[in-house]
Design a protein around this motif. Structure first.
Motif, PDB file in Angstrom:
ATOM      1  N   GLY A   1      47.184  52.846 -40.141  1.00  0.00           N
ATOM      2  CA  GLY A   1      47.218  53.361 -38.828  1.00  0.00           C
ATOM      3  C   GLY A   1      48.821  53.143 -38.318  1.00  0.00           C
ATOM      4  O   GLY A   1      49.427  53.826 -37.867  1.00  0.00           O
TER       5      GLY A   1
ATOM      6  N   PHE B   1      51.551  55.526 -37.699  1.00  0.00           N
ATOM      7  CA  PHE B   1      52.173  55.893 -36.188  1.00  0.00           C
ATOM      8  C   PHE B   1      53.486  55.729 -36.518  1.00  0.00           C
ATOM      9  O   PHE B   1      54.211  56.773 -35.723  1.00  0.00           O
ATOM     10  CB  PHE B   1      51.649  54.832 -35.557  1.00  0.00           C
ATOM     11  CG  PHE B   1      52.526  54.724 -33.967  1.00  0.00           C
ATOM     12  CD1 PHE B   1      52.001  55.893 -33.159  1.00  0.00           C
ATOM     13  CD2 PHE B   1      53.343  53.718 -33.788  1.00  0.00           C
ATOM     14  CE1 PHE B   1      52.735  55.732 -31.943  1.00  0.00           C
ATOM     15  CE2 PHE B   1      53.983  53.341 -32.717  1.00  0.00           C
ATOM     16  CZ  PHE B   1      53.605  54.851 -31.526  1.00  0.00           C
TER      17      PHE B   1
ATOM     18  N   VAL C   1      50.228  64.130 -32.946  1.00  0.00           N
ATOM     19  CA  VAL C   1      49.147  64.106 -32.879  1.00  0.00           C
ATOM     20  C   VAL C   1      48.779  62.971 -34.138  1.00  0.00           C
ATOM     21  O   VAL C   1      47.928  62.038 -33.939  1.00  0.00           O
ATOM     22  CB  VAL C   1      48.221  65.455 -33.239  1.00  0.00           C
ATOM     23  CG1 VAL C   1      47.022  64.965 -33.664  1.00  0.00           C
ATOM     24  CG2 VAL C   1      48.306  66.466 -32.035  1.00  0.00           C
ATOM     25  N   THR C   2      49.693  63.233 -35.071  1.00  0.00           N
ATOM     26  CA  THR C   2      49.379  61.977 -36.113  1.00  0.00           C
ATOM     27  C   THR C   2      49.707  60.954 -35.804  1.00  0.00           C
ATOM     28  O   THR C   2      49.121  59.747 -35.783  1.00  0.00           O
ATOM     29  CB  THR C   2      50.033  62.560 -37.297  1.00  0.00           C
ATOM     30  OG1 THR C   2      50.078  63.653 -37.643  1.00  0.00           O
ATOM     31  CG2 THR C   2      50.112  61.524 -38.465  1.00  0.00           C
TER      32      THR C   2
ATOM     33  N   LEU D   1      49.548  59.600 -32.615  1.00  0.00           N
ATOM     34  CA  LEU D   1      48.451  59.303 -31.734  1.00  0.00           C
ATOM     35  C   LEU D   1      47.303  58.699 -32.418  1.00  0.00           C
ATOM     36  O   LEU D   1      46.708  57.677 -32.330  1.00  0.00           O
ATOM     37  CB  LEU D   1      47.848  60.496 -30.805  1.00  0.00           C
ATOM     38  CG  LEU D   1      47.005  60.057 -29.835  1.00  0.00           C
ATOM     39  CD1 LEU D   1      47.429  59.011 -28.731  1.00  0.00           C
ATOM     40  CD2 LEU D   1      46.402  61.066 -29.019  1.00  0.00           C
ATOM     41  N   GLY D   2      46.705  59.402 -33.461  1.00  0.00           N
ATOM     42  CA  GLY D   2      46.068  58.952 -34.505  1.00  0.00           C
ATOM     43  C   GLY D   2      46.058  57.547 -35.082  1.00  0.00           C
ATOM     44  O   GLY D   2      45.181  56.770 -35.169  1.00  0.00           O
ATOM     45  N   GLY D   3      47.092  57.558 -35.566  1.00  0.00           N
ATOM     46  CA  GLY D   3      47.503  56.346 -36.316  1.00  0.00           C
ATOM     47  C   GLY D   3      47.401  55.055 -35.220  1.00  0.00           C
ATOM     48  O   GLY D   3      47.316  53.926 -35.378  1.00  0.00           O
TER      49      GLY D   3
ATOM     50  N   LEU E   1      45.849  54.729 -32.397  1.00  0.00           N
ATOM     51  CA  LEU E   1      44.533  54.471 -32.083  1.00  0.00           C
ATOM     52  C   LEU E   1      43.748  53.508 -33.237  1.00  0.00           C
ATOM     53  O   LEU E   1      43.296  52.447 -32.955  1.00  0.00           O
ATOM     54  CB  LEU E   1      43.543  55.667 -32.012  1.00  0.00           C
ATOM     55  CG  LEU E   1      43.829  56.455 -30.613  1.00  0.00           C
ATOM     56  CD1 LEU E   1      43.073  57.667 -30.559  1.00  0.00           C
ATOM     57  CD2 LEU E   1      44.206  55.666 -29.480  1.00  0.00           C
ATOM     58  N   LEU E   2      44.107  54.004 -34.393  1.00  0.00           N
ATOM     59  CA  LEU E   2      43.577  53.108 -35.663  1.00  0.00           C
ATOM     60  C   LEU E   2      44.201  51.918 -35.537  1.00  0.00           C
ATOM     61  O   LEU E   2      43.581  50.663 -35.792  1.00  0.00           O
ATOM     62  CB  LEU E   2      43.707  53.760 -36.927  1.00  0.00           C
ATOM     63  CG  LEU E   2      43.316  55.189 -37.318  1.00  0.00           C
ATOM     64  CD1 LEU E   2      43.761  55.637 -38.811  1.00  0.00           C
ATOM     65  CD2 LEU E   2      41.852  54.983 -37.561  1.00  0.00           C
ATOM     66  N   SER E   3      45.519  51.816 -35.296  1.00  0.00           N
ATOM     67  CA  SER E   3      46.276  50.504 -35.585  1.00  0.00           C
ATOM     68  C   SER E   3      45.862  49.464 -34.402  1.00  0.00           C
ATOM     69  O   SER E   3      45.778  48.394 -34.234  1.00  0.00           O
ATOM     70  CB  SER E   3      47.701  50.557 -35.339  1.00  0.00           C
ATOM     71  OG  SER E   3      48.313  50.933 -34.321  1.00  0.00           O
TER      72      SER E   3
ATOM     73  N   ALA F   1      47.171  53.598 -24.853  1.00  0.00           N
ATOM     74  CA  ALA F   1      46.667  54.652 -25.759  1.00  0.00           C
ATOM     75  C   ALA F   1      46.508  55.783 -24.750  1.00  0.00           C
ATOM     76  O   ALA F   1      46.724  57.175 -24.995  1.00  0.00           O
ATOM     77  CB  ALA F   1      45.340  54.219 -26.463  1.00  0.00           C
TER      78      ALA F   1
ATOM     79  N   PHE G   1      48.530  59.441 -24.835  1.00  0.00           N
ATOM     80  CA  PHE G   1      47.804  60.808 -24.558  1.00  0.00           C
ATOM     81  C   PHE G   1      48.680  61.660 -23.476  1.00  0.00           C
ATOM     82  O   PHE G   1      48.747  62.873 -23.651  1.00  0.00           O
ATOM     83  CB  PHE G   1      46.424  60.682 -24.468  1.00  0.00           C
ATOM     84  CG  PHE G   1      45.594  61.998 -24.485  1.00  0.00           C
ATOM     85  CD1 PHE G   1      45.450  62.707 -25.595  1.00  0.00           C
ATOM     86  CD2 PHE G   1      45.602  62.442 -23.143  1.00  0.00           C
ATOM     87  CE1 PHE G   1      44.782  63.866 -25.450  1.00  0.00           C
ATOM     88  CE2 PHE G   1      44.839  63.790 -23.061  1.00  0.00           C
ATOM     89  CZ  PHE G   1      44.618  64.682 -24.293  1.00  0.00           C
TER      90      PHE G   1
END
Lengths: 557, 337
Positions: free
Chosen positions: A193, A197, A470-471, A473-475, A477-479, B252, B256
Motif C-alpha cells: 500500500g 500510494f 483514488v489509487t 487513497l487506497g494505498g 489506507l492500507l499502509s 486519512a 479524502f
C-alpha cells in the motif's frame, strides 16, 4: 521515502549510531554523483523537501495569483506598484509555476523515485521469501509468553500452524534439535500500500503534467435566443494547452432559450440571496436535431467531449439606434455586466457607422429601480420590474478602425466629446424611445434578454487523475492501518509435557502486538490440557486482574 | 413550529451547551490539580519506599515503548496503583468533567439538529454553522476516543478550545438561517465538509496529545517542576504513540477531503484544482501532516520535533478555518459572513 537501510520497514527507526570520527575521503565524480543521489533519496532530505513544499505554497495564498485571480493581480499592481515589481521579480504572482516551487516538488518527486525503486525491488523479494527462521531466544521479543500442554508435539505444532494460517499469516515450519517451531508473518499489504500510494502520487503528477497539454478552456457569453457553435472563432476567449488542435473541436451548437434566477429575500441582511440559477438550452450535435437541455450551477452539461459550466448571468437590453431618417443603424442586445448582487449593471454601446458622428454610450441598467436619494437610482432586486436604462453619450473617434483589438465592455472617453453627462443622462424605460442630442437620431430600449456566461472545458486526462488519486487513497489506507508483524510458536517437548512459547516482532509501529501474541497463546493453548501449575512468566500480559487492555492504557484504580 | 422558532431554540441550546462546557472545563482543571496533589503524595511515598520507585521506572518506560518483555509490561498495573495512592479526587473530577462534557455534547447535538431542521439542510452552510459543527465534532471525537483509551487528562484542553471557538463564532458570526447559494447546492457539501470537520476533530485531539507530549518530555528531563499533574499522565513516548495514531486517522480523512473537494470543484467551477486560497491551505495542511508522518520514521525527528510538526499542522488547520475564511479572498468565501 527511503530509509537509511532499505531492508527496514518504512517506519522503522534505527538505534542512534555513535558519531564516527570525521573523515573526508576523496570522491571521484561518480562518487560525488552517488553521494548526491544518496543524499537526495534519504528520508531526511525527503522530509525537508516536504516541509519546504508547504512553506513554498504559503505565498501563493497571500497574494493574488495570475492563474486564479488575474484581476486581483492587476489591482495589486495598481495599489502597490513598487512592492509589485519586487514580488513579481520573485514570481510570487505565479507561485505554483515559479521556478522555486517547481524545483521543490520536482526534487521531491525525484527523491521519491529514488526511494520507491529500491524499495519495490526489496518488497518483491520479501513477497517471494518465506517467513524467517525462528529466533533462538524468543524471550527477548515482544509479548513473550509460555504455556504448557499435554499432547503429541507434532500435533500441537500443526495445530499452531493452522491457527496462524487461519489468522491470515504466511507460515513456515522450522525445527531445530528437538524444538519444533512455526514462524509466521503477515501485513505485506502495508508495504504494498505504501508503495502504491507513492507511485500513484507520481501518477497524479504525470497525468496533471501531460494532461495540461491537451486541456483547453474557453469562455463565451451567450445571449438569450442566440446560438454558439463550438469553433475557435466563436469563443470570446480561449486558453489552449500545448497540444491543442483546432480541428479536434466538435462543432456542436448551443442555444440559450431561457434563463431563470430565483431569489429569496433575507430579512436580516436585507438582501436577495440566490436560490437557483437555471439556463434552458437547446443543444445540437453535428448532423442532429435541436434537443432541450438544462444547465445549472454544480451540474455541468457534457457535450461533444466538453463540459459546459454556468458561471455567470446578467441582462442584455436590446437597443435600437436610428438615424434622423428613421433607418436602424444599430440594433441588438448589448451585454451589461452586473455590478452588484441586485444586478445593477454597466454596459457600453458603440455605434461606429450610420450616424453623422461615431457615438459611444455608457449605460447603467437597473432591473428593479428604486430611488436611492439625490436623484440617483439603485436596483432593489435582481428581478426585472419596470427596468430603467440610463445613458451617457460621447461622440468622436471610437478607435475601432485602427485594427488594434478594443475591449467591447469599455469605452475610452479620452479624446471623445461628452454630449450627455451623468447628471442629465438619457433615461429609458422598456419600450421607450428618446432623441439623441444634436439631432443625431433616436435610441430605443426595445427589449430585454438574459444572458449567461459559459465556461467550456475539455480535459481528457481528468479521469486518469481521478484514478491515480483514488489509487493513492487506497494505498494510503492500507499502509496506515494494516500492521506488519511476525509471530512465532515454539514447541519444546520436555520430561513432563510440552512447553509452548509465543512471541512477536513488530515491523513498524504496532501497539496491539502484545495483545495479539496473548490472544494467539490463548487460542492455541486452549485446545490442549495444561500440565501441572503454570511455569513462571506464563501469565499473559493482558490478563491482569483488571482485565484491561494494552500496555499504554493507564488503569484508573 | 416555524423555521424561526427552531433557529431560536437552536441558539438557546448553543448558549446552554457553552455554559456546560465552561463548567466541564472547570471540573477538568480541578482534575488536573487533583493529579498534581496525587503526584506529590506519590513522591512522598516513593521517598519512603525506594523499592517502589525502582519498579516504577523500567516498567513505565519499557511498557510505553511497546517493545517491553512480558514481565516488564505486566508491571504497569501494579505501578499505577503505587503511583496513585489517593486517586479518589482525580477520579471524582474526571467523572464529573466527563459527565458535563457528555451533557454539553447532547445539547450541542440538539442545537445542530434544530439548526439543520430550521434550514432544511445540513447545518454547515456558512461560517457560524461550520464552527458549530466543527466544535461538535471535536467533542464527539474526544468522547469517542475515551472508549479507546483513557484520555480524560485532555478534558481541559478539549473543553477549553471548544468553548472558546464556539463562543467566538456564536458572538461574531451568528447569522439567521438562509438558503444555500447555488454554488453550495451539491451532495458534496454533505460529504466534503463533513469529512473535513471530522479530520479537524482528530487533528485537534492529536494537537492536544502532542502538547501533552512536549510538556511531558520536559517534565521527564527534570523541567516544569510546578506542573506536577504531568506525573500522573502517560509517558511522553506513550503520548507520542497516541498522538500519531489519532493524527494518522485525521490524515486519512484529510486526504479524502482534498480529493472530494477536487471532485466537487470540478463540478462547480470547472477545474479540479486551481490553487484557490482555501485549496492552497488544505494542501499545506496535508503536506505538513505528511511531513509529520515521515518525521516519525526519520532518525532525529521523532519525539519533540515531530510533536512540533503536529502543532504546526493544527495551527494551520485553525488558520485555515479562521484567517483564511475571514480575510483571504477566494472561491470558498462563505455565505452570510
Amino acid at each position: 521515502m527511503s530509509n537509511p537501510r532499505s531492508d527496514r520497514p518504512a517506519d522503522h527507526v534505527d538505534a542512534p549510531v555513535a558519531p564516527a570520527a570525521p573523515v573526508n575521503p576523496r570522491l571521484s565524480p561518480v562518487g560525488w554523483l552517488r553521494f548526491l543521489w544518496r543524499l537526495l533519496t534519504s528520508m531526511r532530505t525527503a522530509l525537508v523537501l516536504l516541509l519546504l513544499l508547504a512553506l513554498a505554497a504559503v505565498p501563493g495564498s497571500l497574494v493574488p495569483q495570475r492563474s486564479s485571480d488575474p484581476n486581483g493581480v492587476i489591482q495589486y499592481q495598481r495599489d502597490n506598484p513598487d512592492l509589485f515589481t519586487v514580488l513579481d521579480g520573485l514570481g510570487v504572482f505565479s507561485t505554483f509555476s515559479s521556478p522555486w516551487f517547481s524545483a521543490v516538488y520536482l526534487l521531491l518527486f525525484l527523491s521519491l523515485v529514488g526511494c520507491v525503486i529500491p524499495r519495490t525491488k526489496h518488497h518483491v523479494d520479501a513477497l517471494r521469501a518465506r517467513p524467517p527462521r525462528t529466533p533462538q531466544r524468543l524471550e527477548r521479543l515482544v509479548g513473550f509468553t509460555t504455556r504448557t500442554a499435554a499432547g503429541e508435539p507434532e500435533r500441537i505444532v500443526d495445530r499452531g500452524r493452522a491457527v496462524l494460517r487461519g489468522l491470515g499469516y504466511r507460515v513456515e515450519r522450522y525445527d531445530r534439535g528437538g524444538e519444533l517451531s512455526i514462524s509466521a508473518e503477515r501485513g505485506y499489504l502495508r508495504e504494498t500500500g505504501n508503495l502504491v500510494f507513492h507511485v500513484a502520487l507520481l501518477g497524479v503528477l504525470l497525468a496533471v503534467g501531460v494532461g495540461g497539454g491537451f486541456i483547453y478552456t474557453g469562455q463565451r457569453v451567450l445571449v438569450q435566443d442566440t446560438a454558439f457553435t463550438n469553433t475557435l472563432a466563436s469563443y470570446d476567449s480561449i486558453n489552449p494547452g500545448r497540444f491543442f488542435d483546432e480541428s479536434k473541436l466538435e462543432p456542436y451548437s448551443l442555444r440559450l432559450d431561457d434563463f431563470t434566477g430565483s431569489y429569496e429575500f433575507d430579512a436580516a441582511s436585507r438582501t436577495w440571496k440566490p436560490v437557483d440559477f437555471t439556463a434552458s438550452l437547446s443543444t445540437r450535435e453535428p448532423g442532429g436535431d435541436w434537443t432541450p437541455a438544462e444547465l445549472k450551477v454544480n451540474h455541468p452539461l457534457q457535450i461533444g467531449g466538453t463540459a459546459v459550466y454556468l458561471l455567470g448571468n446578467g441582462y442584455a437590453p436590446e437597443i435600437t439606434v436610428r438615424n434622423p431618417a428613421g433607418e436602424a443603424v444599430f440594433s441588438g442586445p448589448v451585454v451589461f455586466r452586473p455590478q452588484d448582487a441586485n444586478l445593477f449593471s454597466l454596459g457600453v454601446i458603440k455605434v461606429p457607422d450610420g450616424l453623422d458622428r461615431q457615438l459611444g454610450m455608457i449605460g447603467l441598467f437597473y432591473p428593479d429601480p428604486i430611488a436611492a436619494g439625490n436623484g440617483a437610482l439603485a436596483s432593489f432586486s435582481p428581478e426585472a420590474n419596470d427596468p430603467i436604462l440610463t445613458l451617457e453619450v460621447y461622440a468622436g473617434d471610437l478607435g475601432l478602425d485602427t485594427g488594434v483589438p478594443v475591449n467591447v465592455y469599455q469605452l475610452d472617453t479620452d479624446g471623445l466629446e461628452q454630449l450627455v453627462g451623468r447628471s442629465d443622462a438619457l433615461k429609458l424605460g422598456l419600450g421607450d424611445t428618446v432623441d439623441l442630442p444634436d439631432g443625431l437620431g433616436t435610441i430605443e430600449f426595445s427589449g430585454l434578454r438574459r444572458y449567461v456566461a459559459l465556461d467550456i472545458h475539455h480535459d481528457p486526462t481528468q479521469g486518469w487523475v481521478l484514478l491515480a488519486a483514488v489509487t493513492a487513497l487506497g494505498g494510503l489506507l492500507l499502509s496506515l492501518f494494516i500492521p506488519r508483524r511476525r509471530l512465532w510458536i515454539k514447541v519444546r517437548p520436555g520430561a513432563d509435557g510440552v512447553t509452548l512459547e509465543y512471541a512477536g516482532l513488530a515491523r513498524g509501529e504496532d501497539p496491539a502486538l502484545e495483545r495479539v501474541v496473548a490472544e494467539l497463546a490463548d487460542r492455541h493453548a486452549r485446545e490442549f490440557e495444561p500440565v501441572g501449575p503454570a511455569p513462571a512468566g506464563s501469565e499473559p500480559a493482558e490478563s491482569a486482574p483488571e482485565g484491561s487492555v494494552g500496555p499504554e492504557r493507564r488503569i484508573e484504580p | 413550529m416555524t423555521a424561526d422558532d427552531l433557529a431560536s431554540i437552536s441558539l438557546v441550546l448553543v448558549y446552554s451547551a457553552l455554559a456546560v462546557y465552561v463548567l466541564a472545563f472547570i471540573a477538568a482543571v480541578l482534575g488536573l490539580s487533583a493529579r498534581s496533589r496525587t503526584a506529590e503524595q506519590a513522591d512522598d511515598l516513593a521517598l519512603a519506599e525506594r523499592p517502589a520507585q525502582a519498579v516504577l521506572n523500567p516498567a513505565a518506560s519499557a511498557a510505553a515503548s511497546g517493545a517491553s518483555s512480558g514481565s516488564a509490561g505486566r508491571g504497569t498495573a501494579v505501578l499505577e496503583r503505587l503511583a496513585a495512592p489517593q486517586p479518589t479526587a482525580v477520579a471524582r473530577f474526571d467523572r464529573m468533567s466527563t459527565a458535563l462534557v457528555a451533557i454539553a455534547f447532547a445539547l450541542h447535538v440538539a442545537a445542530l439538529v434544530t439548526r439543520g431542521l430550521a434550514a432544511g439542510r445540513v447545518p454547515w452552510g456558512n461560517m457560524y454553522e461550520f464552527a458549530l459543527t466543527g466544535t461538535g465534532i471535536i467533542v464527539g471525537v474526544y468522547l469517542a476516543a475515551q472508549f479507546w483509551r483513557d484520555l480524560r487528562f485532555l478534558a481541559a484542553y478539549a473543553t477549553g478550545i471548544v468553548a472558546i471557538l464556539l463562543g467566538l463564532a456564536t458572538v461574531n458570526f451568528y447569522v439567521a438561517v438562509a438558503p444555500l447559494p447555488p454554488a453550495l447546492q451539491s451532495a458534496w457539501l454533505v460529504i466534503h465538509v463533513f469529512v473535513a470537520t471530522l479530520g479537524t476533530g482528530f487533528f485537534a485531539l492529536g494537537g492536544g496529545l502532542s502538547i501533552a507530549q512536549l510538556l511531558q518530555t520536559r517534565h521527564e528531563a527534570g523541567g516544569l517542576p510546578r506542573a506536577r499533574f504531568l506525573a500522573a499522565l502517560p509517558s511522553s513516548e506513550t503520548l507520542e504513540l497516541l498522538a500519531s495514531r489519532v493524527i494518522i486517522v485525521g490524515f486519512a480523512f484529510w486526504t479524502f477531503t482534498l480529493m472530494a473537494g477536487a471532485i466537487w470543484a470540478n463540478a462547480a467551477w470547472g477545474r479540479y484544482w486551481g490553487w484557490d486560497t482555501k485549496e492552497v491551505w488544505t494542501f499545506i495542511i496535508w503536506v505538513v501532516y505528511a511531513g509529520y508522518i515521515h518525521a516519525r520514521a526519520t532518525r532525529g525527528w521523532r519525539g519533540t520535533r515531530s510533536a512540533w510538526l503536529a502543532l504546526v499542522g493544527f495551527s494551520a488547520v485553525l488558520f485555515n478555518f479562521t484567517v483564511v475564511n475571514l480575510l483571504f479572498k477566494g472561491l470558498h468565501s462563505y455565505s452570510g459572513l
